[in-house]
Scaffold this active site. Structure first.
Site, mmCIF file in Angstrom:
data_model
loop_
_atom_site.group_PDB
_atom_site.id
_atom_site.type_symbol
_atom_site.label_atom_id
_atom_site.label_comp_id
_atom_site.label_asym_id
_atom_site.label_seq_id
_atom_site.Cartn_x
_atom_site.Cartn_y
_atom_site.Cartn_z
ATOM 1 N N THR A 117 33.601 28.564 88.886
ATOM 2 C CA THR A 117 33.104 28.579 89.872
ATOM 3 C C THR A 117 33.552 28.163 91.309
ATOM 4 O OG1 THR A 117 31.097 26.943 90.490
ATOM 5 C CG2 THR A 117 32.703 26.604 88.480
ATOM 6 N N TYR A 141 28.460 20.655 85.322
ATOM 7 C CA TYR A 141 28.448 22.244 85.465
ATOM 8 C C TYR A 141 30.090 22.653 86.323
ATOM 9 C CZ TYR A 141 27.892 26.840 87.427
ATOM 10 O OH TYR A 141 28.797 28.672 87.459
#
Ligand code: UDP
Length: 329
Positions: A117, A141
């Site tokens: 990501t 995250y």
């Protein structure tokens, strides 16, 4: 040879399965259906309901289906949720990925493609951001995913395994043929939320933060169409099978849109007006993140085909309109 797709019943994984099947690949999906749907898996793929952290199950699948590549999508992906539940994110995204990699090594699986990501960059100093920029995630995250990148690098150095880590920017849109789209009922992602507001499925929406150092004060993101994204995995798979070495690539278009611009586009394309409340910042959000895609173009030969926010929004709207019927069925 078979490709194992973890999270293949989810939004991106479901598109990946279609792309693999279209290319004539044999596909096994491993998904615990926590956010995915059985019907989202194309019938020509084999769906195994289970957890990718279940070592015994994974070992059995890798051997039984002679898996030569794992494409690992299954993950928790909501930034503010990761701030509220860091241990849940480290368990699911990091610890279970370690278990998956262990099984891959034990079974001698030669290739892994990992869904990383843009959140690994945190607040990048330069925009567009290149892969060699410092990784400094600002939320759990991003950290939960960056640790998997580190594990992959160490595993590839120690064992006979090559990998591609793809750092996704903001994934949106739907299959242009209408076969798949974003179906999660409580999805929090911007385009999904705005489309639901446009269709009256929710009472308006909020803009989280209008005081960022950006042209209009709302956050800038690089929205990548989901079919273009999964094609990057096909390019990566081809390259790994041809003997290409391990690599990490951004997947984005290199152009940022603000939250307010996206909402305007949704209003324009849908022809619907809806209530937009300007609210405070959301936990864990960087102000701006836009990809450099020079590396993926050069190394994987990837080319965007759906780089058009209007089309992306149109696809998301079309999918959302048909979704009630699918969820009921
Ligand atoms: N956002 C927003 N309202 C919403 C959902 C998202 O203002 O209802 C903003 C969010 O704060 C961020 C951007 O839209 O600045 C993209 O958020 P999203 O959750 O889609 O993806 P992320 O970049 O967090 O992965």
């Amino acid at each position: 040879m078979t490709v194992l797709v973890t999270g293949g019943a989810g939004y991106i994984g479901g598109h990946m399965v279609l792309e693999l099947l279209d290319a004539g690949e044999s596909v096994v999906v491993l998904d615990n259906l926590s956010t995915g749907f059985r019907w989202a898996v194309a019938p020509a793929a084999t769906l195994i309901e289970g957890d990718f952290g279940d070592a015994e199950l994974v070992a059995d699948l890798l051997a039984r289906f002679k898996v030569d590549a794992i494409i690992h999508f299954a993950a928790k992906i909501v930034v503010p949720e990761s701030v509220a539940d860091p241990l849940g994110y480290y368990e699911n995204n990091t610890a279970k990925a370690r278990s998956l990699l262990e099984q891959a090594v034990k079974a001698g699986v030669p290739h892994v493609i990992f869904s990383s990501t843009a959140a690994v960059y945190g607040e990048p100093e330069a925009s567009p951001v290149v892969e060699d920029a410092p990784t400094a995630p600002i939320n759990p995250y991003g950290r939960s995913k960056l640790m998997v990148e580190w594990m992959l690098a160490d595993v590839a150095a120690a064992h006979k395994l090559t990998y591609t880590a793809l750092r996704y920017f903001n994934v949106a849109g739907a299959d242009p043929k209408g076969r798949s789209g974003q179906s999660t009922p409580n999805a929090t992602h911007l385009i999904k939320v705005a489309v639901q507001a446009a269709l009256g499925k929710r009472q308006g929406m909020e803009v989280f933060g209008t005081d960022y150092p950006t042209p209009d004060g709302s956050c800038l993101r690089d929205y990548i169409q989901v079919t273009d994204l999964v094609r990057a995995h096909m390019d990566a798979l081809r390259r790994l099978r041809a003997g290409g070495g391990s690599i990490t690539c951004n997947v984005g278009y290199g152009r940022g849109y603000s939250v307010l611009e996206v909402i305007d586009m949704v209003k324009r394309v849908s022809g619907a007006d809806f209530d937009v409340r300007l609210s405070g910042r959301r936990a864990g959000d960087p102000a701006s993140i836009v990809a450099s895609n020079a590396r993926i173009r050069r190394e994987l030969g990837w080319r965007p085909r759906h780089d058009d926010l209007e089309q992306i929004v149109r696809q998301a709207l079309d999918w959302e309109r048909g979704l009630e019927k699918r969820l009921a069925g």
